[in-house]
Design an enzyme around this catalytic site. Structure first.
Site, mmCIF file in Angstrom:
data_model
loop_
_atom_site.group_PDB
_atom_site.id
_atom_site.type_symbol
_atom_site.label_atom_id
_atom_site.label_comp_id
_atom_site.label_asym_id
_atom_site.label_seq_id
_atom_site.Cartn_x
_atom_site.Cartn_y
_atom_site.Cartn_z
ATOM 1 N N PHE A 50 0.846 -1.192 0.000
ATOM 2 C CA PHE A 50 0.000 0.000 0.000
ATOM 3 C C PHE A 50 0.884 1.246 0.000
ATOM 4 O O PHE A 50 0.614 2.213 -0.706
ATOM 5 C CB PHE A 50 -0.933 0.014 1.215
ATOM 6 C CG PHE A 50 -2.294 -0.591 0.988
ATOM 7 C CD1 PHE A 50 -2.468 -1.756 0.252
ATOM 8 C CD2 PHE A 50 -3.415 -0.002 1.531
ATOM 9 C CE1 PHE A 50 -3.725 -2.311 0.055
ATOM 10 C CE2 PHE A 50 -4.680 -0.539 1.346
ATOM 11 C CZ PHE A 50 -4.839 -1.692 0.605
ATOM 12 N N ASP A 107 -4.769 -1.200 5.617
ATOM 13 C CA ASP A 107 -5.030 -2.582 5.215
ATOM 14 C C ASP A 107 -4.695 -3.519 6.375
ATOM 15 O O ASP A 107 -4.487 -4.707 6.201
ATOM 16 C CB ASP A 107 -4.185 -2.929 3.981
ATOM 17 C CG ASP A 107 -4.573 -4.260 3.358
ATOM 18 O OD1 ASP A 107 -5.783 -4.508 3.206
ATOM 19 O OD2 ASP A 107 -3.671 -5.051 3.031
ATOM 20 N N LYS A 147 -9.782 -1.400 6.118
ATOM 21 C CA LYS A 147 -10.202 -2.798 5.958
ATOM 22 C C LYS A 147 -10.936 -3.238 7.223
ATOM 23 O O LYS A 147 -10.521 -2.925 8.334
ATOM 24 C CB LYS A 147 -8.995 -3.710 5.725
ATOM 25 C CG LYS A 147 -9.385 -5.182 5.652
ATOM 26 C CD LYS A 147 -8.325 -6.070 5.065
ATOM 27 C CE LYS A 147 -7.132 -6.232 5.941
ATOM 28 N NZ LYS A 147 -6.145 -7.162 5.340
#
EC number: 2.1.1.166
Length: 192
Positions: A50, A107, A147
């Site tokens: 990311f 994430d 997430k």
């Protein structure tokens, strides 16, 4: 780590990304234009894919990546890595040094136990911490991507997004593994 029987893993290795998860962020960004001028915060950055993508998309700002583990990224300019836990004041102090952020991405997932109830509960607590921290550091009109594991109290998280962001979306990118119960919540335009 790559599982070579997986199309996204093969693609990540071929394109030089540290993990297949980057394609989730790429898909979401292509649909919803997350990046704008300003600083970007990547919470739970390890293994670093990311952050790799965010660094490429950086527009006149600094990328700050945070994780309890080291990541294998080093950039000369406009990059700062914080090794730390977002539940600890020292880490939060370091994050605040670079605020405000135009975008916060995460994430991160808790260490999984195999017990879905425990895992979704841990994911909920982690997601709520990320949201609370983001509310302190986001620029007005900033964006947040987190997430979340489905199967617990994820609707409480979604309602919190709706309270603070003008546009809210639940997303399941194509790169999410078929047997995974992860989704992403996107909030755009913080501060309504």
């Amino acid at each position: 780590m790559y599982r070579l029987d997986d199309e996204y893993s093969k693609k990540a290795k071929r394109e030089g990304y540290l993990a297949r998860s980057v394609y989730k962020l790429i898909e979401i960004n292509e649909k919803f234009s997350l990046f704008s001028s300003g600083n970007v915060l990547d919470i739970g950055a390890s293994p670093g894919s990311f952050s790799q993508y965010a660094y490429k998309k950086l527009k006149r700002g600094i990328l700050v990546s945070v994780d309890i583990n080291d990541i294998g990224l080093r950039y000369d300019d406009n990059f700062y890595f914080i090794k730390g836990d977002i539940f600890l004041d020292d880490t939060v102090f370091k994050i605040n040094t670079f605020k405000p952020y135009s975008l916060v991405i995460s994430d991160v997932a808790p260490k999984t136990t195999g017990n879905r109830l425990v895992d979704t509960s841990n994911s909920f607590n982690l997601s709520m911490r990320i949201i609370d921290l983001s509310l302190e550091v986001l620029l007005k009109k900033g964006n947040l991507l987190v997430k979340v594991f489905q199967g617990g109290d994820e609707m409480q998280i979604f309602k919190k997004f709706e309270k603070y962001f003008k546009f809210v979306k639940k997303i399941r990118p194509k790169a999410v593994r078929k047997n995974s119960f992860e989704i992403y919540f996107l909030g755009k335009s913080f501060g309504k």
